[in-house]
Design an enzyme around this catalytic site. Structure first.
Site, PDB file in Angstrom:
ATOM      1  N   CYS A  35       4.408  -1.858   3.203  1.00  0.00           N
ATOM      2  CA  CYS A  35       2.957  -1.897   2.941  1.00  0.00           C
ATOM      3  C   CYS A  35       2.438  -3.322   2.803  1.00  0.00           C
ATOM      4  O   CYS A  35       1.229  -3.525   2.754  1.00  0.00           O
ATOM      5  CB  CYS A  35       2.633  -1.102   1.673  1.00  0.00           C
ATOM      6  SG  CYS A  35       3.301  -1.850   0.167  1.00  0.00           S
ATOM      7  N   CYS A 109       6.408   2.027  -4.549  1.00  0.00           N
ATOM      8  CA  CYS A 109       5.587   1.195  -5.432  1.00  0.00           C
ATOM      9  C   CYS A 109       6.374   0.892  -6.713  1.00  0.00           C
ATOM     10  O   CYS A 109       6.343  -0.238  -7.212  1.00  0.00           O
ATOM     11  CB  CYS A 109       4.276   1.887  -5.770  1.00  0.00           C
ATOM     12  SG  CYS A 109       3.409   2.585  -4.343  1.00  0.00           S
TER      13      CYS A 109
HETATM   14 FE1  FES Z   1       2.487  -0.825  -1.508  1.00  0.00          FE
HETATM   15 FE2  FES Z   1       2.052   0.816  -3.563  1.00  0.00          FE
HETATM   16  S1  FES Z   1       1.342   1.018  -1.515  1.00  0.00           S
HETATM   17  S2  FES Z   1       3.207  -1.019  -3.541  1.00  0.00           S
END
Ligand code: FES
Length: 172
Positions: A35, A109
């Site tokens: 992400c 996360c």
């Molecule tokens: Fe990347 Fe939560 S979406 S740390």
């Protein structure tokens, strides 16, 4: 709103231990290749009453999502008073446990928080999954403790300016 979402919103409304720590003993940084989020953790140690070296305080900064902020907030409270060994035994789900079970798509996360913590406590044990990767681990005594934002170089290899877009709570 689900119980998990409510707890995340509560943590976001009043995040604990947010910010760099000038007198930290160790710093760990992790980034998620999936992400693109990053999280840095500062850790300071002390001796407890029985002479054990324990975590006095941990703080964090992140370019991360709401879940990462909430997990880091509860995790920094959870590790206070623990020895390095005790803290290293905590999995990402342990660190997120005050919030409850995370959905599968949010587990990384919490792993970002775990990786940053492990990177600060013991760089050799920092790789906890394929996703979050330890970015840097430095002893605070041998390096300044720049904020996460400061640690990005203002120029890339070709001398061009790199634009950093910071997420605000309203845009995460
Ligand atoms: Fe990347 Fe939560 S979406 S740390």
């Amino acid at each position: 709103m689900s119980d998990l979402n409510q707890k995340i919103q509560d943590a976001l409304a009043n995040p604990k231990n947010l910010g760099e720590m000038a007198d930290a003993d160790s710093i760990g940084t992790a980034g998620s290749e999936g992400c693109g989020d990053m999280l840095r953790m500062w850790v300071r140690f002390k001796q407890d009453a029985s002479g054990r070296k324990v975590i006095d305080r941990a703080t964090f900064q992140t370019f991360g999502c709401e879940t990462a902020i909430a997990v880091a907030s509860v995790a920094t409270e959870l590790v206070a008073g623990k020895t390095i060994e005790e803290a290293l035994h905590l999995s990402s789900s342990d660190l997120a446990s005050p919030l409850g079970a995370l959905p599968p798509m949010k587990i990384h996360c919490a792993q970002l928080v775990e990786t940053a913590l492990r990177s600060a406590l013991d760089p050799k044990s920092a790789t906890v999954s394929d996703s979050p990767v330890p970015v840097a681990s430095v002893a605070a005594s041998t390096a300044s403790s720049p904020s996460l934002r400061d640690s990005f170089t203002p120029q890339n290899d070709s001398g061009q300016k790199v634009r950093i877009i910071l997420k605000t709570p309203a845009s995460v």
